[in-house]
Scaffold this motif. Sequence first.
Motif, PDB file in Angstrom:
ATOM      1  N   MET A   1       0.829  -1.211   0.000  1.00  0.00           N
ATOM      2  CA  MET A   1       0.000   0.000   0.000  1.00  0.00           C
ATOM      3  C   MET A   1       0.861   1.258   0.000  1.00  0.00           C
ATOM      4  O   MET A   1       0.584   2.210  -0.737  1.00  0.00           O
ATOM      5  CB  MET A   1      -0.937   0.006   1.206  1.00  0.00           C
ATOM      6  N   TYR A   2       1.923   1.251   0.799  1.00  0.00           N
ATOM      7  CA  TYR A   2       2.824   2.406   0.836  1.00  0.00           C
ATOM      8  C   TYR A   2       3.494   2.631  -0.519  1.00  0.00           C
ATOM      9  O   TYR A   2       3.810   3.767  -0.877  1.00  0.00           O
ATOM     10  CB  TYR A   2       3.911   2.201   1.901  1.00  0.00           C
ATOM     11  N   MET A   3       3.723   1.540  -1.262  1.00  0.00           N
ATOM     12  CA  MET A   3       4.392   1.663  -2.558  1.00  0.00           C
ATOM     13  C   MET A   3       3.393   1.775  -3.712  1.00  0.00           C
ATOM     14  O   MET A   3       3.733   1.573  -4.874  1.00  0.00           O
ATOM     15  CB  MET A   3       5.343   0.477  -2.781  1.00  0.00           C
ATOM     16  N   ASN A   4       2.155   2.085  -3.359  1.00  0.00           N
ATOM     17  CA  ASN A   4       1.114   2.356  -4.363  1.00  0.00           C
ATOM     18  C   ASN A   4       0.830   1.161  -5.264  1.00  0.00           C
ATOM     19  O   ASN A   4       0.560   1.306  -6.461  1.00  0.00           O
ATOM     20  CB  ASN A   4       1.506   3.573  -5.209  1.00  0.00           C
ATOM     21  N   ILE A   5       0.870  -0.031  -4.683  1.00  0.00           N
ATOM     22  CA  ILE A   5       0.469  -1.257  -5.390  1.00  0.00           C
ATOM     23  C   ILE A   5      -0.965  -1.558  -4.984  1.00  0.00           C
ATOM     24  O   ILE A   5      -1.264  -1.681  -3.793  1.00  0.00           O
ATOM     25  CB  ILE A   5       1.396  -2.431  -5.023  1.00  0.00           C
TER      26      ILE A   5
END
Length: 234
Positions: free
Chosen positions: A146-150
């Motif tokens: 989520m933090y890496m925008n996946i």
Amino acid sequence: MSNVKWIGAAAGWFFGGPIGAIVGLYIGSKLSRGSMNNQKAFEICLLILSSVVIKADGRVLKSELNYVKKFFTNTFGAKKSNEYFRMFNNLNKQDLNSKLRQVCLQLNGNINHSSRLEIIHFLFGVAGSDNEIHPKEIETINRIAMYMNINSYDFESIKSMLIEKRSTNSENWYKILGLTRDASDAEVKKAYRKMAVKYHPDKLIGVSEDIKNLAEEKFLAVKEAYEQIIKSRN
């Protein structure tokens, strides 16, 4: 020595922010600012994220440590791997959870989507190296994703490939393609083509064979899922 180029970012992106702080803290004078580059910084990021996942269930298992060491040895060579594993042992003595979001956000702004997907695959490999993935490890990898925008579809797809890869449950085939059972034939075909392009090894140019193998594994899982769905509908 393999020529690993997971990222195509501007030189020096890692010196600012939390990654730069960790690099400075653990590397010190061993790797000077002049000798540090994108490749080294990215490899250190793999170690940071692996350390967080390994400790997520409150245990540091030898099988998980060995998985990381073997991957680094196969990918970067024994000499470089030994240097990094000494750093990895130091990282494992620290609590990096407070820096996790910032590290991921910094990575997110400097590496492409295909590389971020390979990170998630790698982390699932670390977590599953003891043949059991703890719910806390899944939760941590999900947080990293989520933090890496996946998005959740890509995360669930990779999870289905790696956690439930031996399953013959047809639900899993649809999960891999990011679909539900009520998807039309046209939607199945469209999802397959999209996923096949996303995970095709050719999208990772100039990387080591071990990294290509991660993409190849997902590519084959997508192909098998599509074939099984088509077979079940005929």
